[in-house]
Motif scaffolding. Structure first.
Motif, PDB file in Angstrom:
ATOM      1  N   PRO A 211       0.635  -1.328   0.075  1.00  0.00           N
ATOM      2  CA  PRO A 211      -0.114   0.049   0.162  1.00  0.00           C
ATOM      3  C   PRO A 211       0.712   1.223   0.245  1.00  0.00           C
ATOM      4  O   PRO A 211       0.555   2.383  -0.786  1.00  0.00           O
ATOM      5  CB  PRO A 211      -0.974  -0.070   1.252  1.00  0.00           C
ATOM      6  CG  PRO A 211      -0.090  -1.229   2.169  1.00  0.00           C
ATOM      7  CD  PRO A 211       0.379  -2.059   1.059  1.00  0.00           C
ATOM      8  N   ILE A 212       1.987   1.371   0.735  1.00  0.00           N
ATOM      9  CA  ILE A 212       2.779   2.357   0.638  1.00  0.00           C
ATOM     10  C   ILE A 212       3.214   2.677  -0.716  1.00  0.00           C
ATOM     11  O   ILE A 212       3.634   3.906  -0.946  1.00  0.00           O
ATOM     12  CB  ILE A 212       4.027   2.325   1.641  1.00  0.00           C
ATOM     13  CG1 ILE A 212       3.210   2.658   3.251  1.00  0.00           C
ATOM     14  CG2 ILE A 212       4.922   3.414   1.555  1.00  0.00           C
ATOM     15  CD1 ILE A 212       4.411   2.283   4.178  1.00  0.00           C
ATOM     16  N   SER A 213       3.606   1.664  -1.414  1.00  0.00           N
ATOM     17  CA  SER A 213       4.195   1.728  -3.031  1.00  0.00           C
ATOM     18  C   SER A 213       3.338   2.407  -3.810  1.00  0.00           C
ATOM     19  O   SER A 213       3.686   2.887  -4.796  1.00  0.00           O
ATOM     20  CB  SER A 213       4.779   0.256  -3.285  1.00  0.00           C
ATOM     21  OG  SER A 213       3.812  -0.333  -3.569  1.00  0.00           O
ATOM     22  N   LEU A 214       1.987   2.049  -3.537  1.00  0.00           N
ATOM     23  CA  LEU A 214       0.911   2.687  -4.136  1.00  0.00           C
ATOM     24  C   LEU A 214       0.722   4.306  -4.104  1.00  0.00           C
ATOM     25  O   LEU A 214       0.134   4.678  -5.038  1.00  0.00           O
ATOM     26  CB  LEU A 214      -0.259   1.905  -4.003  1.00  0.00           C
ATOM     27  CG  LEU A 214      -0.554   0.610  -4.490  1.00  0.00           C
ATOM     28  CD1 LEU A 214      -1.750  -0.137  -3.976  1.00  0.00           C
ATOM     29  CD2 LEU A 214       0.033   0.165  -5.705  1.00  0.00           C
ATOM     30  N   LEU A 215       1.199   4.744  -3.162  1.00  0.00           N
ATOM     31  CA  LEU A 215       0.881   6.212  -3.139  1.00  0.00           C
ATOM     32  C   LEU A 215       1.724   6.898  -3.757  1.00  0.00           C
ATOM     33  O   LEU A 215       2.973   6.603  -4.473  1.00  0.00           O
ATOM     34  CB  LEU A 215       1.281   6.631  -1.394  1.00  0.00           C
ATOM     35  CG  LEU A 215       0.810   6.014  -0.295  1.00  0.00           C
ATOM     36  CD1 LEU A 215       1.325   6.323   1.081  1.00  0.00           C
ATOM     37  CD2 LEU A 215      -0.673   6.913  -0.072  1.00  0.00           C
ATOM     38  N   VAL A 216       1.485   8.132  -4.064  1.00  0.00           N
ATOM     39  CA  VAL A 216       2.086   9.120  -4.838  1.00  0.00           C
ATOM     40  C   VAL A 216       3.459   9.423  -4.000  1.00  0.00           C
ATOM     41  O   VAL A 216       3.757   9.302  -2.888  1.00  0.00           O
ATOM     42  CB  VAL A 216       1.333  10.532  -5.241  1.00  0.00           C
ATOM     43  CG1 VAL A 216      -0.048  10.295  -6.091  1.00  0.00           C
ATOM     44  CG2 VAL A 216       0.793  11.298  -3.830  1.00  0.00           C
ATOM     45  N   THR A 217       4.473  10.065  -5.005  1.00  0.00           N
ATOM     46  CA  THR A 217       5.743  10.078  -4.599  1.00  0.00           C
ATOM     47  C   THR A 217       6.064  10.633  -3.203  1.00  0.00           C
ATOM     48  O   THR A 217       6.456  10.125  -2.087  1.00  0.00           O
ATOM     49  CB  THR A 217       6.732  10.674  -5.657  1.00  0.00           C
ATOM     50  OG1 THR A 217       6.495   9.984  -6.620  1.00  0.00           O
ATOM     51  CG2 THR A 217       8.142  10.792  -4.984  1.00  0.00           C
ATOM     52  N   GLU A 218       5.540  12.061  -3.005  1.00  0.00           N
ATOM     53  CA  GLU A 218       5.668  12.720  -1.854  1.00  0.00           C
ATOM     54  C   GLU A 218       5.031  11.898  -0.635  1.00  0.00           C
ATOM     55  O   GLU A 218       5.658  12.023   0.271  1.00  0.00           O
ATOM     56  CB  GLU A 218       4.837  14.045  -1.971  1.00  0.00           C
ATOM     57  CG  GLU A 218       5.308  14.962  -0.734  1.00  0.00           C
ATOM     58  CD  GLU A 218       4.933  16.426  -1.136  1.00  0.00           C
ATOM     59  OE1 GLU A 218       5.453  17.542  -0.402  1.00  0.00           O
ATOM     60  OE2 GLU A 218       3.947  16.456  -1.965  1.00  0.00           O
ATOM     61  N   LEU A 219       3.732  11.197  -0.761  1.00  0.00           N
ATOM     62  CA  LEU A 219       3.020  10.592   0.488  1.00  0.00           C
ATOM     63  C   LEU A 219       4.065   9.456   0.661  1.00  0.00           C
ATOM     64  O   LEU A 219       4.063   9.005   1.715  1.00  0.00           O
ATOM     65  CB  LEU A 219       1.696  10.323   0.177  1.00  0.00           C
ATOM     66  CG  LEU A 219       0.538  11.411   0.504  1.00  0.00           C
ATOM     67  CD1 LEU A 219      -0.803  10.923   0.077  1.00  0.00           C
ATOM     68  CD2 LEU A 219       0.627  11.675   2.052  1.00  0.00           C
ATOM     69  N   ARG A 220       4.403   8.654  -0.344  1.00  0.00           N
ATOM     70  CA  ARG A 220       5.003   7.640  -0.197  1.00  0.00           C
ATOM     71  C   ARG A 220       6.329   7.682   0.822  1.00  0.00           C
ATOM     72  O   ARG A 220       6.576   6.881   1.454  1.00  0.00           O
ATOM     73  CB  ARG A 220       5.529   6.873  -1.423  1.00  0.00           C
ATOM     74  CG  ARG A 220       5.960   5.575  -1.607  1.00  0.00           C
ATOM     75  CD  ARG A 220       6.745   5.094  -2.859  1.00  0.00           C
ATOM     76  NE  ARG A 220       5.653   5.598  -4.022  1.00  0.00           N
ATOM     77  CZ  ARG A 220       6.135   5.978  -5.165  1.00  0.00           C
ATOM     78  NH1 ARG A 220       7.417   6.428  -5.434  1.00  0.00           N
ATOM     79  NH2 ARG A 220       5.293   6.260  -6.187  1.00  0.00           N
ATOM     80  N   GLU A 221       7.091   8.535   0.503  1.00  0.00           N
ATOM     81  CA  GLU A 221       8.418   8.959   1.195  1.00  0.00           C
ATOM     82  C   GLU A 221       7.852   9.133   2.462  1.00  0.00           C
ATOM     83  O   GLU A 221       8.676   8.835   3.401  1.00  0.00           O
ATOM     84  CB  GLU A 221       9.142   9.895   0.478  1.00  0.00           C
ATOM     85  CG  GLU A 221       9.719   9.578  -0.684  1.00  0.00           C
ATOM     86  CD  GLU A 221      10.617  10.573  -1.496  1.00  0.00           C
ATOM     87  OE1 GLU A 221      10.655  11.811  -1.141  1.00  0.00           O
ATOM     88  OE2 GLU A 221      11.286  10.201  -2.412  1.00  0.00           O
ATOM     89  N   THR A 222       6.871   9.872   2.710  1.00  0.00           N
ATOM     90  CA  THR A 222       6.472  10.437   4.011  1.00  0.00           C
ATOM     91  C   THR A 222       5.930   9.178   5.066  1.00  0.00           C
ATOM     92  O   THR A 222       6.340   8.985   6.182  1.00  0.00           O
ATOM     93  CB  THR A 222       5.412  11.585   4.109  1.00  0.00           C
ATOM     94  OG1 THR A 222       6.169  12.614   3.187  1.00  0.00           O
ATOM     95  CG2 THR A 222       5.236  12.186   5.224  1.00  0.00           C
ATOM     96  N   VAL A 223       5.063   8.503   4.429  1.00  0.00           N
ATOM     97  CA  VAL A 223       4.592   7.564   5.068  1.00  0.00           C
ATOM     98  C   VAL A 223       5.404   6.449   5.347  1.00  0.00           C
ATOM     99  O   VAL A 223       5.411   5.857   6.310  1.00  0.00           O
ATOM    100  CB  VAL A 223       3.149   6.965   4.152  1.00  0.00           C
ATOM    101  CG1 VAL A 223       2.533   5.703   5.012  1.00  0.00           C
ATOM    102  CG2 VAL A 223       2.008   8.115   4.393  1.00  0.00           C
TER     103      VAL A 223
ATOM    104  N   THR B 193      -9.585  11.626  -1.238  1.00  0.00           N
ATOM    105  CA  THR B 193      -8.138  11.617  -2.044  1.00  0.00           C
ATOM    106  C   THR B 193      -7.858  10.175  -2.374  1.00  0.00           C
ATOM    107  O   THR B 193      -7.690   9.274  -1.532  1.00  0.00           O
ATOM    108  CB  THR B 193      -7.076  12.123  -1.384  1.00  0.00           C
ATOM    109  OG1 THR B 193      -7.182  13.488  -0.854  1.00  0.00           O
ATOM    110  CG2 THR B 193      -5.807  12.303  -2.049  1.00  0.00           C
ATOM    111  N   GLU B 194      -8.201   9.937  -3.764  1.00  0.00           N
ATOM    112  CA  GLU B 194      -7.863   8.296  -4.233  1.00  0.00           C
ATOM    113  C   GLU B 194      -6.568   7.662  -3.721  1.00  0.00           C
ATOM    114  O   GLU B 194      -6.937   6.541  -3.286  1.00  0.00           O
ATOM    115  CB  GLU B 194      -8.076   8.353  -5.625  1.00  0.00           C
ATOM    116  CG  GLU B 194      -7.931   7.049  -6.250  1.00  0.00           C
ATOM    117  CD  GLU B 194      -8.117   7.074  -7.921  1.00  0.00           C
ATOM    118  OE1 GLU B 194      -8.459   6.151  -8.165  1.00  0.00           O
ATOM    119  OE2 GLU B 194      -7.904   8.061  -8.645  1.00  0.00           O
ATOM    120  N   THR B 195      -5.559   8.428  -3.702  1.00  0.00           N
ATOM    121  CA  THR B 195      -4.259   7.857  -3.702  1.00  0.00           C
ATOM    122  C   THR B 195      -4.333   7.409  -1.832  1.00  0.00           C
ATOM    123  O   THR B 195      -3.726   6.242  -1.528  1.00  0.00           O
ATOM    124  CB  THR B 195      -2.876   8.714  -3.810  1.00  0.00           C
ATOM    125  OG1 THR B 195      -1.760   7.867  -3.587  1.00  0.00           O
ATOM    126  CG2 THR B 195      -2.980   9.748  -2.672  1.00  0.00           C
TER     127      THR B 195
END
Length: 278
Positions: free
Chosen positions: A28-40, A233-235
């Motif tokens: 699920p983290i890998s599916l996030l958009v880049t900025e959110l992926r790195e943060t989460v 927010t879809e992501t």
């Protein structure tokens, strides 16, 4: 604290450590958009670093408690640097996993604007887990169960809710976010309660039957459903749906008398969400 968000090596380390430490959250983290992926990802690793101390099979309870409370105190003071953690972890460098020893790196990888919230939740979790070590994880009442599941999982929901708001102004309900974390943890308790009993541990309140714990899990997963339904927010929705769908599927399997979902059921559940993102 220097912002190292764009340090490619640290970025690679965050993703690789996440891959190694979490089967549930890596996809699920890998599916996030880049900025959110790195943060989460970095926020998750902060909390996983703490969790590894609480769960460590060889550290004595007194040492666990001292270390967890020290981390909580240091993070709340905001007076720390990399050397602070190197010194703190030095006596345990051969026992603790890399995800714990590199706590400062995960903190430094968080974007400046949200780092204080991530650190705040991590500090509360560390101190709270230290308290539960002191109590020998004795859960006597439903209030105890609520407090325990808040400490080890509900705080994840609080932290995620703060991250969503930072990202795009999403105003999700923190109480429902706590339910999101509690629901996932309640399913874990049900999945592992026989194994826990073999080592002399029970996360069931004294008055609870097995049916009562199933009810507790259903109640909190319903709150988790409300939490996700309130987000547009879809992501973010896609991120939440995988662990939530797996929790629902696992709970159904347990109700049906099975120990867990089949591999095919897991793959089908995950693929349903992935297809929505493609």
């Amino acid at each position: 604290m220097k912002n190292t968000n764009h340090d490619q090596q640290l970025h690679n380390d965050v993703i690789e450590t996440l891959r190694e430490t979490s089967r549930t959250f890596f996809i699920p983290i890998s599916l996030l958009v880049t900025e959110l992926r790195e943060t989460v990802a970095s926020a998750y690793l902060c909390m996983r670093a703490i969790d590894e101390i609480e769960d460590h099979p060889d550290l004595e309870p007194a040492l666990k408690s001292k270390l967890l409370h020290n981390i909580g105190d240091v993070l709340q003071s905001a007076q720390y640097n990399k050397e602070t953690f190197i010194k703190m972890f030095k006596p345990f460098e051969n026992e603790l996993p890399e995800v714990t020893l590199r706590l400062y790196d995960w903190i430094s990888f968080c974007p400046d604007e949200i780092r204080v919230k991530v650190v705040e939740s991590t500090a509360i979790m560390a101190s709270g887990m230290g308290d539960w070590v002191d109590k020998d994880w004795q859960i006597q009442s439903e209030a105890d169960l609520d407090q325990y599941t808040y400490t080890v999982a509900g705080l994840v929901g609080v932290m995620l809710t703060d991250i969503w708001k930072w990202y795009d102004g999403t105003e999700a309900d923190k109480e429902l976010g706590i339910g999101f974390g509690r629901g996932l943890q309640a399913v874990n308790i049900l999945r592992n309660y026989k194994e826990d009993a073999e080592r002399g541990v029970s996360f069931f309140p004294d008055s609870y039957s097995l049916d009562d714990m199933f009810d507790y899990a259903h109640k909190n997963l319903s709150r988790a459903d409300e939490y996700v339904a309130s987000i547009e927010t879809e992501t973010i929705v896609n991120f939440c749906q995988i662990p939530l769908s797996l929790a629902h599927g696992t709970l159904k399997a347990l109700v049906d008398g099975r120990e867990k979902m089949t591999r095919d059921e897991v793959n089908e559940t995950v693929n349903k969400v992935i297809k929505k993102t493609s």
